[in-house]
Design a protein around this motif. Structure first.
Motif, PDB file in Angstrom:
ATOM      1  N   VAL A  62      86.295  48.607 119.247  1.00 57.53           N
ATOM      2  CA  VAL A  62      85.793  49.180 118.001  1.00 57.53           C
ATOM      3  C   VAL A  62      86.948  49.299 117.026  1.00 57.53           C
ATOM      4  O   VAL A  62      88.017  49.807 117.374  1.00 57.53           O
ATOM      5  N   ILE A  63      86.737  48.823 115.801  1.00 56.44           N
ATOM      6  CA  ILE A  63      87.767  48.986 114.773  1.00 56.44           C
ATOM      7  C   ILE A  63      87.181  49.740 113.583  1.00 56.44           C
ATOM      8  O   ILE A  63      86.011  49.572 113.237  1.00 56.44           O
ATOM      9  N   ALA A  64      88.000  50.579 113.000  1.00 54.98           N
ATOM     10  CA  ALA A  64      87.583  51.352 111.830  1.00 54.98           C
ATOM     11  C   ALA A  64      87.803  50.533 110.568  1.00 54.98           C
ATOM     12  O   ALA A  64      88.634  49.618 110.536  1.00 54.98           O
ATOM     13  N   ASP A  65      87.081  50.886 109.527  1.00 56.21           N
ATOM     14  CA  ASP A  65      87.268  50.219 108.243  1.00 56.21           C
ATOM     15  C   ASP A  65      88.678  50.484 107.719  1.00 56.21           C
ATOM     16  O   ASP A  65      89.163  51.618 107.755  1.00 56.21           O
ATOM     17  N   LEU A  66      89.312  49.460 107.227  1.00 56.46           N
ATOM     18  CA  LEU A  66      90.637  49.599 106.627  1.00 56.46           C
ATOM     19  C   LEU A  66      90.565  50.329 105.288  1.00 56.46           C
ATOM     20  O   LEU A  66      91.510  51.001 104.887  1.00 56.46           O
ATOM     21  N   VAL A  67      89.425  50.172 104.610  1.00 55.71           N
ATOM     22  CA  VAL A  67      89.193  50.858 103.332  1.00 55.71           C
ATOM     23  C   VAL A  67      87.913  51.676 103.506  1.00 55.71           C
ATOM     24  O   VAL A  67      86.814  51.126 103.439  1.00 55.71           O
ATOM     25  N   ASP A  69      84.608  53.900 103.137  1.00 56.18           N
ATOM     26  CA  ASP A  69      83.537  53.953 102.137  1.00 56.18           C
ATOM     27  C   ASP A  69      83.502  52.723 101.240  1.00 56.18           C
ATOM     28  O   ASP A  69      83.250  52.821 100.040  1.00 56.18           O
ATOM     29  N   SER A  70      83.749  51.564 101.810  1.00 60.42           N
ATOM     30  CA  SER A  70      83.713  50.325 101.028  1.00 60.42           C
ATOM     31  C   SER A  70      82.536  49.438 101.435  1.00 60.42           C
ATOM     32  O   SER A  70      82.517  48.249 101.136  1.00 60.42           O
ATOM     33  N   GLY A  71      81.565  50.011 102.132  1.00 63.34           N
ATOM     34  CA  GLY A  71      80.325  49.321 102.436  1.00 63.34           C
ATOM     35  C   GLY A  71      80.479  48.113 103.346  1.00 63.34           C
ATOM     36  O   GLY A  71      81.491  47.954 104.048  1.00 63.34           O
ATOM     37  N   ALA A  72      79.464  47.261 103.311  1.00 66.24           N
ATOM     38  CA  ALA A  72      79.453  46.071 104.163  1.00 66.24           C
ATOM     39  C   ALA A  72      80.628  45.147 103.833  1.00 66.24           C
ATOM     40  O   ALA A  72      81.210  44.539 104.730  1.00 66.24           O
ATOM     41  N   LEU A  73      80.993  45.083 102.558  1.00 63.56           N
ATOM     42  CA  LEU A  73      82.121  44.236 102.169  1.00 63.56           C
ATOM     43  C   LEU A  73      83.404  44.743 102.832  1.00 63.56           C
ATOM     44  O   LEU A  73      84.208  43.953 103.326  1.00 63.56           O
ATOM     45  N   GLY A  74      83.573  46.049 102.878  1.00 63.15           N
ATOM     46  CA  GLY A  74      84.738  46.629 103.534  1.00 63.15           C
ATOM     47  C   GLY A  74      84.747  46.375 105.022  1.00 63.15           C
ATOM     48  O   GLY A  74      85.808  46.112 105.612  1.00 63.15           O
ATOM     49  N   GLY A  75      83.582  46.436 105.645  1.00 71.83           N
ATOM     50  CA  GLY A  75      83.490  46.129 107.072  1.00 71.83           C
ATOM     51  C   GLY A  75      83.833  44.681 107.353  1.00 71.83           C
ATOM     52  O   GLY A  75      84.563  44.366 108.304  1.00 71.83           O
ATOM     53  N   LEU A  76      83.324  43.806 106.520  1.00 64.65           N
ATOM     54  CA  LEU A  76      83.606  42.376 106.662  1.00 64.65           C
ATOM     55  C   LEU A  76      85.105  42.110 106.468  1.00 64.65           C
ATOM     56  O   LEU A  76      85.724  41.385 107.255  1.00 64.65           O
ATOM     57  N   TYR A  77      85.680  42.713 105.452  1.00 64.35           N
ATOM     58  CA  TYR A  77      87.113  42.578 105.209  1.00 64.35           C
ATOM     59  C   TYR A  77      87.911  43.087 106.410  1.00 64.35           C
ATOM     60  O   TYR A  77      88.830  42.409 106.898  1.00 64.35           O
ATOM     61  N   SER A  78      87.551  44.246 106.924  1.00 63.87           N
ATOM     62  CA  SER A  78      88.271  44.829 108.064  1.00 63.87           C
ATOM     63  C   SER A  78      88.188  43.931 109.286  1.00 63.87           C
ATOM     64  O   SER A  78      89.190  43.725 109.985  1.00 63.87           O
ATOM     65  N   GLY A  79      87.008  43.394 109.537  1.00 68.71           N
ATOM     66  CA  GLY A  79      86.832  42.494 110.673  1.00 68.71           C
ATOM     67  C   GLY A  79      87.677  41.243 110.552  1.00 68.71           C
ATOM     68  O   GLY A  79      88.325  40.813 111.515  1.00 68.71           O
ATOM     69  N   LEU A  80      87.706  40.665 109.361  1.00 67.78           N
ATOM     70  CA  LEU A  80      88.484  39.440 109.155  1.00 67.78           C
ATOM     71  C   LEU A  80      89.988  39.709 109.239  1.00 67.78           C
ATOM     72  O   LEU A  80      90.751  38.851 109.688  1.00 67.78           O
ATOM     73  N   MET A  81      90.407  40.894 108.841  1.00 66.85           N
ATOM     74  CA  MET A  81      91.826  41.236 108.953  1.00 66.85           C
ATOM     75  C   MET A  81      92.219  41.487 110.411  1.00 66.85           C
ATOM     76  O   MET A  81      93.353  41.254 110.797  1.00 66.85           O
ATOM     77  N   HIS A  82      91.285  41.933 111.220  1.00 65.07           N
ATOM     78  CA  HIS A  82      91.564  42.277 112.616  1.00 65.07           C
ATOM     79  C   HIS A  82      91.523  41.057 113.540  1.00 65.07           C
ATOM     80  O   HIS A  82      92.262  40.982 114.517  1.00 65.07           O
ATOM     81  N   THR A  83      90.683  40.112 113.218  1.00 58.37           N
ATOM     82  CA  THR A  83      90.452  38.989 114.125  1.00 58.37           C
ATOM     83  C   THR A  83      91.673  38.068 114.238  1.00 58.37           C
ATOM     84  O   THR A  83      92.475  37.977 113.307  1.00 58.37           O
TER      85      THR A  83
END
Length: 190
Positions: A62-67, A69-83
């Motif tokens: 499980v990874i937390a959002d990097l930003v 309260d940034s919605g689905a875009l923030g989740g997508l960004y966080s996932g791509l930064m983590h992968t």
């Protein structure tokens, strides 16, 4: 194709549902578990973008959002930064019927000349059912930093390849967002 990670986005507030959508049950398994099972044959690693304590019990990283309260875009960004992989299968936790056939079609549609491939139907675009190249993260971060949290415009800037699904597969792309949606799903698939 391997060398592909899976990202399940499950960090939303589920306001319309009134309960955590990713943990809703379809049969014996949660929506997240259904998606992880469908993704497993295609992905080296699967992780969840969303930091709710109950997710720790699902056996996935499980990874937390990097930003926050940034919605689905923030989740997508966080996932791509983590992968660690260039290409990543991305699914939203509120689309529990996405199956191996849909995933296989999306993966086979990856075009090295493009950075996104996602599902569409005759009526709707489904940007959170698709494959994303890690290079998209930079553009998503720029959108977030400028306060543009809407997912569709940010994805459009990546010039996505769209793969159309027709019935009966199109029904498997349904997003379950409200208690009424969930009750309909249970009636159809019980």
């Amino acid at each position: 194709m391997r060398n592909l990670n899976g990202i399940i986005l499950c960090g939303g507030h589920s306001k319309r549902m009134g309960a955590d959508k990713g943990l809703l049950k379809l049969g014996q398994h949660s929506f997240i578990e259904h998606l992880a099972q469908s993704m497993a044959p295609f992905c080296d690693k699967i992780f969840l973008c969303g930091s709710k304590p109950a997710y720790a019990d699902l056996g996935l990283e499980v990874i937390a959002d990097l930003v926050p309260d940034s919605g689905a875009l923030g989740g997508l960004y966080s996932g791509l930064m983590h992968t660690s992989t260039n290409w990543n299968l991305v699914l939203s936790c509120d689309a529990p019927l996405v199956d191996a056939a849909i995933i296989k079609t999306l993966i086979e549609s990856i075009d090295p000349q493009q950075k996104v491939v996602h599902a569409i139907t005759e009526k709707d675009a489904h940007p959170l059912i698709g494959c994303y190249h890690k290079d998209c993260a930079e553009g998503f971060k720029k959108a977030i930093d400028s306060g543009n949290l809407k997912l569709q415009p940010a994805v459009q800037k990546c010039k996505p390849k769209r793969v159309e699904f027709h019935p009966p597969q199109a029904k498997k792309l349904l997003n379950i967002n409200t208690p009424e949606d969930y009750q309909e799903l249970l009636k159809l698939y019980s």
